[in-house]
Structure formats: C-alpha cells, structure tokens
Design a protein around this motif. Sequence first.
Motif, mmCIF file in Angstrom:
data_model
loop_
_atom_site.group_PDB
_atom_site.id
_atom_site.type_symbol
_atom_site.label_atom_id
_atom_site.label_comp_id
_atom_site.label_asym_id
_atom_site.label_seq_id
_atom_site.Cartn_x
_atom_site.Cartn_y
_atom_site.Cartn_z
ATOM 1 N N TYR A 1 0.823 -1.215 0.000
ATOM 2 C CA TYR A 1 0.000 0.000 0.000
ATOM 3 C C TYR A 1 0.854 1.260 0.000
ATOM 4 N N ARG A 2 2.088 1.129 0.433
ATOM 5 C CA ARG A 2 2.951 2.300 0.597
ATOM 6 C C ARG A 2 3.103 3.136 -0.683
ATOM 7 N N PRO A 3 3.359 2.535 -1.854
ATOM 8 C CA PRO A 3 3.470 3.368 -3.060
ATOM 9 C C PRO A 3 2.200 4.159 -3.350
ATOM 10 N N TYR A 4 1.059 3.557 -3.078
ATOM 11 C CA TYR A 4 -0.203 4.275 -3.282
ATOM 12 C C TYR A 4 -0.281 5.461 -2.338
ATOM 13 N N LEU A 5 0.061 5.244 -1.064
ATOM 14 C CA LEU A 5 0.045 6.334 -0.087
ATOM 15 C C LEU A 5 0.948 7.475 -0.533
ATOM 16 N N GLU A 6 2.148 7.128 -0.956
ATOM 17 C CA GLU A 6 3.106 8.162 -1.353
ATOM 18 C C GLU A 6 2.616 8.932 -2.579
ATOM 19 N N ALA A 7 2.022 8.229 -3.519
ATOM 20 C CA ALA A 7 1.527 8.894 -4.730
ATOM 21 C C ALA A 7 0.394 9.858 -4.407
ATOM 22 N N ARG A 8 -0.518 9.435 -3.548
ATOM 23 C CA ARG A 8 -1.641 10.312 -3.199
ATOM 24 C C ARG A 8 -1.190 11.482 -2.329
ATOM 25 N N LEU A 9 -0.249 11.243 -1.427
ATOM 26 C CA LEU A 9 0.288 12.340 -0.620
ATOM 27 C C LEU A 9 0.906 13.403 -1.518
ATOM 28 N N ALA A 10 1.603 12.968 -2.555
ATOM 29 C CA ALA A 10 2.223 13.905 -3.490
ATOM 30 C C ALA A 10 1.177 14.725 -4.238
ATOM 31 N N GLU A 11 -0.035 14.179 -4.346
ATOM 32 C CA GLU A 11 -1.128 14.896 -5.007
ATOM 33 C C GLU A 11 -1.877 15.809 -4.054
ATOM 34 N N GLY A 12 -1.524 15.765 -2.771
ATOM 35 C CA GLY A 12 -2.175 16.629 -1.791
ATOM 36 C C GLY A 12 -3.268 15.979 -0.971
ATOM 37 N N VAL A 13 -3.431 14.666 -1.104
ATOM 38 C CA VAL A 13 -4.429 13.969 -0.290
ATOM 39 C C VAL A 13 -3.935 13.905 1.152
ATOM 40 N N HIS A 14 -4.817 14.169 2.115
ATOM 41 C CA HIS A 14 -4.439 14.107 3.527
ATOM 42 C C HIS A 14 -4.205 12.657 3.936
ATOM 43 N N LEU A 15 -3.167 12.449 4.727
ATOM 44 C CA LEU A 15 -2.830 11.094 5.149
ATOM 45 C C LEU A 15 -3.999 10.411 5.849
ATOM 46 N N ALA A 16 -4.684 11.122 6.726
ATOM 47 C CA ALA A 16 -5.772 10.513 7.502
ATOM 48 C C ALA A 16 -6.898 9.992 6.612
ATOM 49 N N ALA A 17 -7.082 10.588 5.434
ATOM 50 C CA ALA A 17 -8.129 10.127 4.521
ATOM 51 C C ALA A 17 -7.852 8.712 4.047
ATOM 52 N N MET A 18 -6.587 8.321 4.095
ATOM 53 C CA MET A 18 -6.211 6.978 3.660
ATOM 54 C C MET A 18 -5.980 6.039 4.842
ATOM 55 N N THR A 19 -5.310 6.519 5.868
ATOM 56 C CA THR A 19 -4.973 5.638 6.990
ATOM 57 C C THR A 19 -6.192 5.266 7.832
ATOM 58 N N ARG A 20 -7.290 6.002 7.726
ATOM 59 C CA ARG A 20 -8.484 5.634 8.489
ATOM 60 C C ARG A 20 -8.992 4.249 8.091
ATOM 61 N N HIS A 21 -8.690 3.851 6.867
ATOM 62 C CA HIS A 21 -9.120 2.529 6.398
ATOM 63 C C HIS A 21 -8.178 1.418 6.872
ATOM 64 N N MET A 22 -7.043 1.805 7.445
ATOM 65 C CA MET A 22 -6.032 0.832 7.856
ATOM 66 C C MET A 22 -6.118 0.490 9.338
ATOM 67 N N LEU A 23 -7.009 1.144 10.065
ATOM 68 C CA LEU A 23 -7.017 1.008 11.523
ATOM 69 C C LEU A 23 -7.255 -0.433 11.978
ATOM 70 N N GLY A 24 -8.063 -1.176 11.265
ATOM 71 C CA GLY A 24 -8.369 -2.546 11.670
ATOM 72 C C GLY A 24 -7.436 -3.594 11.093
#
Length: 344
Positions: free
Chosen positions: A267-290
Amino acid sequence: MRKVQEFQAHRLAVAPMMDWTDRHCRALHRTLSARALLYTEMVTTGAVLHGDREKLLGLDAVEHPVALQLGGSEPAELAVAARIGEAWGYDEINLNVGCPSDRVQSGRFGACLMREPALVAECMAAIGEAVQVPATVKCRIGVDEQEPQESLFELVDRCAAVGVRHFVVHARKAWLKGLSPKENRDIPRLDYPLVWRLKAERPELTIVINGGVGSLAEAEEHLRHVDGVMLGRAAYHTPAILGEADARIFGEAGAATVDCFEAVRRYRPYLEARLAEGVHLAAMTRHMLGLFHGLPGARAWRRILTVEGVKPGAGIEVVDRALAAISGLQEQRLARGLEAGEAA
C-alpha cells in the motif's frame, strides 16, 4: 434490447459501504486480494450527472476489478450515469435496491424500490442497453410487510426477463419504518436458506449472498449453495481476512497469504503517490485502523495513526512509526516467549 453479456461471477466481493469503500479503501483491499470484486460507495445519478466526477468516480488502475454502484430510479438518468461510469473504466454497473436509510428513501431509490419491481426492471433494461459491461442488481429479500418468498422472486424474475443475470442478495428484510438503519443491521433475522433456494430454483442466474458473513470459513459454507459471497463490515473492520481469499475462495494455485505487514508494504506506493497529489494522510490511513486487529501491538498501531495521522503535514513517516511500534511489540512478545521456553 441488446442481450446483456454473460460474465464470470466473482466468488468473493467487498460490499459497497457509504463513507467507507472510497478509492483509498479499495486500493488497500486490493493489496490483500487480487481477485475479490470491489465496489464503490453508492453514487446517486444526480451526483454523477451534475457533480465533481473526478471526486465521485475517480479510480486507480490497481483497483480492478471494481464495480460502480448507482442509486436512482429514473431509467433515462440511470442510463446516462451508467454510460459515464463505463467510460471512467468501471467493470460493472450495479443498481442499489437495498439501502434502507431515510435519505435514500426520500429520493425514491434503495430498498424502497423492492415495492416497485416493474420500475426496477425498467431501470435495469435502460442500464443494460447503455453499457457493454455487466449490469447487476443488489437487493434485499423484501421490505416491511412484504412476504420475502414473493417479493424477492418477483424482483429477480422481472429483472431476469430484461437480461439481468447477476444478483447480489442481502438476506435480511429491510424495515423502512420503525427501525433505524443501524438496528436493521441485526433485525430481523437473516434468511440465508431463502437465497440458497433462489439459486436452486434459478440455476441459470448468478446469485451472490450478502449479510452477516464474518469469515472466509462462513463464505466457503455459503459457496456450497450460491455462486458468490459479499463481505461487508467484516472486510472493513478486519481487512486481513482478505489476505487468504485468493487461495481459499478462488482456488488460485500457489497464491500466498498476504499478511498485514505485506499489505502495508504494498500500500505504501499508493500512499506516497496520493500524498504527493495533496491527499491528507488521515483520509487513507483511516481505512487501515483494523488491519492488525487482534494482533499484539494493534492498539499502538491505531493510536499512532489516529493521533499523528490527522496533524497538518502528516506524511508517510507516521505509517512507518506505527509499523515500527507494532513490529517492536511483536518482537518483544516473541522474545519473552522464547525466554519462558528456555526457563521451562
């Protein structure tokens, strides 16, 4: 009308869930299973026709196979929305005939359409004419005072008459009056045998069962009776169960179990790509909590992601810290276990 193309049903799907199965969630689930069919949140026809399509329909190539679920009851609007969804690259167009929320009812779509099977069939005929990808229905077994043995079969038969071959059936009746959507998650009881019977009596149709399935073992039991199983809250709250799906459910020879650490790595490359586009980290990591649910260090994992992930400028280093914390706790536990074994 054009005959709807036959297609192979996916044996395991992750349900469309409002506020949950957005593109970031779907990308995470895809790291765990390459085969499971993923669904968008329900998107209304009005939103598709007049809203921000990139926000509503945007998807990443890693998500396939992925279905777009539409909410609506106007055949012409559904046809246009379906055509737009196909153009955006979705592999299936699904009509919501199952959501019981008040907001959905007020818009004359969702579960209340169980009372209008002729209209649902008209909607599906319009969608089927508009697209080349499969046009499918997700429905309930009935609503309120309806007799499920009649309401479910009538809806399915009317839609099958216009070419629909794939149905996802939530095996619980929807109560539109007297119960909240939350209460309706558990009341009334699920009627799995009715859905099994639907498949037995309509063998030419693809029937996928949904509702209350909490594990792959349960999914395997249902697959003795139906063509596929759709997981809902279990897949969201404990996504790690998807890591065994390709081998256990799809019988993919040589498919290795994807553990939680491997899922984060993927998932890390996806996170990095979206962060570079300005997506907030929490918008993605909220799905990873479980993701590490039930494992040593899961609490530390959730705490770091929720506390640090929402801070301005939070980046991939937050995920790294959370991963290091859970790895460290697991190593400590293993070391203590080895020491105890040597002492014994």
